[in-house]
Scaffold this motif. Structure first.
Motif, PDB file in Angstrom:
ATOM      1  N   PHE A  62       8.456   5.361   5.809  1.00  0.00           N
ATOM      2  CA  PHE A  62       7.103   4.874   6.069  1.00  0.00           C
ATOM      3  C   PHE A  62       6.133   5.736   5.265  1.00  0.00           C
ATOM      4  CE2 PHE A  62       9.401   3.034   9.481  1.00  0.00           C
ATOM      5  CZ  PHE A  62       8.658   1.948   9.967  1.00  0.00           C
ATOM      6  N   VAL A  63       5.050   5.129   4.775  1.00  0.00           N
ATOM      7  CA  VAL A  63       4.108   5.871   3.939  1.00  0.00           C
ATOM      8  C   VAL A  63       2.679   5.555   4.358  1.00  0.00           C
ATOM      9  CG1 VAL A  63       4.075   4.058   2.172  1.00  0.00           C
ATOM     10  CG2 VAL A  63       3.420   6.377   1.543  1.00  0.00           C
ATOM     11  N   GLY A  64       1.826   6.557   4.227  1.00  0.00           N
ATOM     12  CA  GLY A  64       0.405   6.377   4.492  1.00  0.00           C
ATOM     13  C   GLY A  64      -0.430   6.978   3.384  1.00  0.00           C
ATOM     14  N   ASN A  65      -1.432   6.243   2.902  1.00  0.00           N
ATOM     15  CA  ASN A  65      -2.428   6.743   1.954  1.00  0.00           C
ATOM     16  C   ASN A  65      -3.628   5.809   2.009  1.00  0.00           C
ATOM     17  OD1 ASN A  65      -2.065   4.536   0.010  1.00  0.00           O
ATOM     18  ND2 ASN A  65      -0.123   5.528  -0.518  1.00  0.00           N
ATOM     19  N   GLU A  66      -4.655   6.094   1.242  1.00  0.00           N
ATOM     20  CA  GLU A  66      -5.874   5.285   1.344  1.00  0.00           C
ATOM     21  C   GLU A  66      -5.834   4.021   0.504  1.00  0.00           C
ATOM     22  OE1 GLU A  66      -9.455   6.802  -0.856  1.00  0.00           O
ATOM     23  OE2 GLU A  66      -8.294   8.664  -0.894  1.00  0.00           O
ATOM     24  N   MET A  67      -4.690   3.733  -0.124  1.00  0.00           N
ATOM     25  CA  MET A  67      -4.586   2.533  -0.951  1.00  0.00           C
ATOM     26  C   MET A  67      -3.515   1.573  -0.449  1.00  0.00           C
ATOM     27  SD  MET A  67      -6.921   2.489  -3.247  1.00  0.00           S
ATOM     28  CE  MET A  67      -6.312   1.327  -4.457  1.00  0.00           C
ATOM     29  N   LEU A  68      -3.173   1.614   0.844  1.00  0.00           N
ATOM     30  CA  LEU A  68      -2.253   0.631   1.393  1.00  0.00           C
ATOM     31  C   LEU A  68      -2.854  -0.771   1.247  1.00  0.00           C
ATOM     32  CD1 LEU A  68      -1.115   2.355   4.715  1.00  0.00           C
ATOM     33  CD2 LEU A  68      -0.037   2.477   2.453  1.00  0.00           C
ATOM     34  N   PHE A  69      -1.990  -1.753   1.008  1.00  0.00           N
ATOM     35  CA  PHE A  69      -2.504  -3.100   0.782  1.00  0.00           C
ATOM     36  C   PHE A  69      -3.168  -3.662   2.036  1.00  0.00           C
ATOM     37  CE2 PHE A  69       0.836  -4.612   3.293  1.00  0.00           C
ATOM     38  CZ  PHE A  69       1.113  -5.964   3.169  1.00  0.00           C
ATOM     39  N   GLU A  70      -3.948  -4.725   1.833  1.00  0.00           N
ATOM     40  CA  GLU A  70      -4.739  -5.291   2.926  1.00  0.00           C
ATOM     41  C   GLU A  70      -4.064  -6.494   3.567  1.00  0.00           C
ATOM     42  OE1 GLU A  70      -8.259  -5.973   0.623  1.00  0.00           O
ATOM     43  OE2 GLU A  70      -9.108  -4.023   1.166  1.00  0.00           O
ATOM     44  N   GLY A  71      -2.783  -6.655   3.322  1.00  0.00           N
ATOM     45  CA  GLY A  71      -2.048  -7.776   3.884  1.00  0.00           C
ATOM     46  C   GLY A  71      -1.763  -8.836   2.834  1.00  0.00           C
TER      47      GLY A  71
END
Length: 510
Positions: free
Chosen positions: A369-378
């Protein structure tokens, strides 16, 4: 703009804070404030700061930043679309494609990046699913586009631009959202909505780890419709770089272009590195400082072979259309562990979780699992991907070693159970790829009446190499457990790949 000490330090290290004419620097930041950090804003900040620098050069022409701004602004006026419309872009890498993408985003419309490998039937579905108002396409794709409404051939763009007087556009009421189609290796592609960066943070996260500098001359060989090629273009505009483009990747022509245009950085996908190596040691080496790849795993031994030939210049970014980036392997990482995906950059978190969402111990395999400020919006169809505590499922299985390096053990949906044992095809792929006779290999699970599933290996040998099925099985048997030994060995002339170089494993299972 959230300007932190990390952002300031990174921008200074990469040459983005060098002194300039005060009026140009002021207009540069004003452009970003008004237009944001998408393509339209990044182009405008580059054009006011370095108007006479060559922005892009392809096989037919070169365009300065001032010219690129002028042409894309006039094209925006000429295109029959407005804010909120979706515009398909079916083009190979070219200055015209870049002008089109910037024109569309300048209007607040959403460019939909279309894979050049799609069939006419797939494109028809994409056009309907994405509700395209318009599609701009290279002339070579006219037969594929067929009678889709609103089609404009790229050859018509120059006349459309010439018919419009110079324009100074105002920012649109809404920010356009780039839609990237998933690779479609397992079926019809879905549209993933990419966010627009909210400041300098995302750029600095990447260039902190991959040392691209302001004004760099970069060959973007990865297709611009691919997440990595598109990201390379965004980074290049932010850096006021000179972007070198070729419609198709041909290794000898790519090397010639790098030498001709004094390119010091390459944005590519892994299969392209393999092609460059196959030119042989006699090929003149360009003065590369950076070769940054993404899009698929590095086959066994490729990282070491490439750096032995071109120097310790290789950077491997692991990410996805949905997650953007997750980790980056620098040359030192790849020398120490050639199969690593590297470490998370600043502002990115990776977690390895079990089926219940609990962290697994160091070295053990789990879901990434990954988290950052550029995860897609769906996805554009309204669906999304699994989230746990704000972290997005990548769909991959992997582990992290004691040094904090990430490793990809395989796709979660690729793992098979053979006779009650969990087997990762990717582990066997890497083992076979290290054999000197093997050019490329893919390992997949196939049904088995006795064990439920078994492994099948599809092998492409190097020219004049000799290797039989028994030798392949013996090699696996000597290095892995018996349930990892592929029963089926199929020799092919080439693996089926899509336009971004990913192996189409669904075609191997037929």
């Amino acid at each position: 703009m959230n300007i932190t000490p990390f952002v300031v330090t990174t921008m200074a290290r990469r040459g983005l804070l060098t002194p300039g004419a005060p009026h140009r620097v002021g207009r540069q930041f004003t452009s970003l404030h008004r237009w944001g950090f998408g393509l339209a804003g990044e182009l405008r900040q580059a054009a006011v700061r370095s108007p006479d620098r060559v922005a892009v050069v392809d096989e037919t022409r070169s365009v300065t930043y001032a010219e690129l701004l002028d042409r894309s602004s006039r094209l925006a006026v000429a295109l029959p679309v407005g804010a909120g419309d979706r515009v398909g872009v079916l083009c190979r890498n070219s200055a015209a494609m870049l002008e089109t993408l910037i024109a569309v985003t300048s209007l607040g419309a959403d460019p939909v990046l279309i894979n050049t490998g799609l069939s006419a039937a797939q494109l028809a579905v994409v056009g309907k699913d994405q509700e395209l108002s318009l599609i701009v396409h290279d002339d070579e794709f006219a037969a594929i586009v067929g009678d889709l409404p609103g089609a404009i051939p790229a050859s018509a763009l120059a006349a459309m631009i010439s018919a419009v007087p110079p324009q100074e556009l105002a920012p649109p009421a809404r920010t356009g959202r780039t839609i990237v189609l998933t690779s479609g290796t397992t079926g019809l592609p879905k549209g993933a909505q990419r966010p627009t960066p909210g400041g300098f943070g995302p750029l600095c996260s990447i260039i902190d780890r991959i040392p691209l500098r302001a004004g760099v001359r970069v060959l973007i060989a990865a297709p611009l419709f691919h997440t990595w090629g598109y990201a390379g273009m965004q980074i290049a505009l932010a850096l006021r770089a000179t972007i070198v483009l070729r419609r198709k990747f041909e290794p000898a022509a790519a090397l010639a272009a790098m030498r001709e245009h004094r390119v010091s950085a390459l944005i590519a996908v892994p299969v392209m590195l393999q092609s460059l190596l196959e030119l042989g040691p006699q090929a003149d080496r360009p003065a590369l400082r950076i070769a940054a790849v993404s899009g698929s795993a590095l086959p066994g031994g490729l990282a070491t072979r490439f750096m032995d030939r071109f120097g310790d210049v290789l950077y491997n970014l692991y990410g996805s259309t949905e997650a953007s980036w997750a980790s980056i392997a620098a040359p030192a990482d790849l020398r120490a562990a050639p199969d690593t995906a590297g470490r998370p950059p600043r502002g990115t978190v990776i977690a390895v979780l079990d089926a219940d969402g609990a962290p697994v111990p160091t070295g053990e395999t789990g879901q990434l699992f990954v988290g950052n400020e550029m995860l897609f919006e769906g996805y554009t169809n309204g669906s999304g991907k699994e989230l746990r505590d704000g972290l997005l499922a990548t769909g991959d299985l992997g582990h992290v070693d004691a040094a904090g390096r990430v490793y990809i053990d395989g796709r979660a949906d690729d793992m098979i159970v053979s006779g009650g044992e969990n087997v990762f095809p990717g582990e066997v792929e890497g083992l076979l790829a290290d054999l000197p006779q093997v050019r490329e290999v893919a390992v997949v699970g196939v049904p088995d009446d006795e064990y439920g599933q078994r492994l099948a290996a599809y092998v492409v040998l190097r020219e004049a190499a000799v290797l039989d099925a028994d030798a392949i099985r013996d090699h696996v048997r000597s290095n892995r457990a018996r349930f990892c030994v592929p029963r089926d060995i199929v020799f092919l002339a080439a693996l089926p790949r899509n336009a971004t170089g990913k192996v189409l494993k669904r075609e191997l299972r037929h």
